[in-house]
Design a protein around this motif. Structure first.
Motif, PDB file in Angstrom:
ATOM      1  N   CYS A  33       0.822  -1.208   0.000  1.00  0.00           N
ATOM      2  CA  CYS A  33       0.000   0.000   0.000  1.00  0.00           C
ATOM      3  C   CYS A  33       0.860   1.264   0.000  1.00  0.00           C
ATOM      4  O   CYS A  33       0.595   2.206   0.744  1.00  0.00           O
ATOM      5  CB  CYS A  33      -0.968  -0.020   1.178  1.00  0.00           C
ATOM      6  N   THR A  34       1.893   1.270  -0.814  1.00  0.00           N
ATOM      7  CA  THR A  34       2.814   2.410  -0.846  1.00  0.00           C
ATOM      8  C   THR A  34       2.744   3.209  -2.143  1.00  0.00           C
ATOM      9  O   THR A  34       3.498   4.156  -2.309  1.00  0.00           O
ATOM     10  CB  THR A  34       4.263   1.930  -0.642  1.00  0.00           C
ATOM     11  N   SER A  35       1.836   2.864  -3.013  1.00  0.00           N
ATOM     12  CA  SER A  35       1.737   3.583  -4.286  1.00  0.00           C
ATOM     13  C   SER A  35       1.221   4.999  -4.055  1.00  0.00           C
ATOM     14  O   SER A  35       0.583   5.276  -3.032  1.00  0.00           O
ATOM     15  CB  SER A  35       0.803   2.841  -5.245  1.00  0.00           C
ATOM     16  N   GLU A  37      -1.301   6.301  -5.332  1.00  0.00           N
ATOM     17  CA  GLU A  37      -2.760   6.213  -5.228  1.00  0.00           C
ATOM     18  C   GLU A  37      -3.194   5.916  -3.789  1.00  0.00           C
ATOM     19  O   GLU A  37      -4.226   6.407  -3.339  1.00  0.00           O
ATOM     20  CB  GLU A  37      -3.310   5.142  -6.175  1.00  0.00           C
ATOM     21  N   HIS A  38      -2.402   5.111  -3.081  1.00  0.00           N
ATOM     22  CA  HIS A  38      -2.724   4.807  -1.688  1.00  0.00           C
ATOM     23  C   HIS A  38      -2.600   6.036  -0.788  1.00  0.00           C
ATOM     24  O   HIS A  38      -3.111   6.043   0.320  1.00  0.00           O
ATOM     25  CB  HIS A  38      -1.817   3.694  -1.151  1.00  0.00           C
ATOM     26  N   PRO A  92      -6.035  -1.419  -6.010  1.00  0.00           N
ATOM     27  CA  PRO A  92      -5.284  -1.219  -7.254  1.00  0.00           C
ATOM     28  C   PRO A  92      -5.826  -2.022  -8.434  1.00  0.00           C
ATOM     29  O   PRO A  92      -5.778  -1.548  -9.568  1.00  0.00           O
ATOM     30  CB  PRO A  92      -3.860  -1.646  -6.915  1.00  0.00           C
ATOM     31  N   LYS A  95      -8.625  -0.022  -9.536  1.00  0.00           N
ATOM     32  CA  LYS A  95      -8.220   1.375  -9.733  1.00  0.00           C
ATOM     33  C   LYS A  95      -9.249   2.356  -9.180  1.00  0.00           C
ATOM     34  O   LYS A  95      -9.566   3.367  -9.796  1.00  0.00           O
ATOM     35  CB  LYS A  95      -7.909   1.667 -11.198  1.00  0.00           C
TER      36      LYS A  95
END
Length: 172
Positions: A33-35, A37-38, A92, A95
């Motif tokens: 959960c490091t993107s 988006e997160h 993800p 999306k």
């Protein structure tokens, strides 16, 4: 003689240390959960005093990151004691963001949406009508939560609530 040889072999085996297979070394937790988006909803994280459109205190709210940063949990504490909360997650594969809401009246709702470049916008059915909620960060660090509802499946929208989250006063 055979008995002596067997006895010696058994004695040698019992004297040898028993070894078990080596346990796997604990691995470091893998980052999840490091993107980017997160992180889109992180602006909502904090301890807040929540005000209605006329500037009156309506609630307190604690928004926190949970589960290794994979979720954002809301603990809604209105002055009327009709408490509730939500759990939010970015998926993800799909999306999009999802929010699951439940309150002390037994109401639940699931909202789906995402970041539109200016605000987090989610929508779903909530106690009947279709509801759209926009969360946006204001220049002063506060967060606006603006709700709209539609009774014609999203063709027309009318405002239903307008809240401003301000950092909680010290000592709360």
């Amino acid at each position: 003689m055979l008995v002596l040889i067997l006895a010696a072999m058994l004695a040698a085996q019992s004297a040898a240390p028993v070894s078990s297979p080596a346990a796997p070394a604990p691995s470091a937790p893998q980052p999840s959960c490091t993107s980017p988006e997160h992180r889109q909803f992180d602006f909502w994280v904090g301890q807040w005093d929540v005000y209605g459109p006329k500037g009156r205190l309506a609630a307190h709210s604690l928004i926190e990151k949970v589960y290794n940063g994979c979720g954002i949990r809301e603990n809604w504490m209105p002055l009327n004691n009709q408490t509730g909360g939500s759990l939010n997650i970015y998926l993800p594969e799909e999306k999009h963001w999802e929010q699951f809401w439940i309150d002390s009246q037994g109401t639940r709702a699931t909202f789906v949406g995402g970041w539109n470049g200016k605000a987090m916008v989610i929508q779903g059915k909530w106690a009947g009508p279709l509801v759209r909620i926009s969360y946006s960060k204001n220049a002063d660090g506060s967060v606006r939560q603006f709700g709209e509802q539609s009774t014609d499946e999203g063709k027309n929208w009318k405002p239903s609530f307008d809240l401003t989250y301000r950092p909680a006063a010290a000592g709360k």
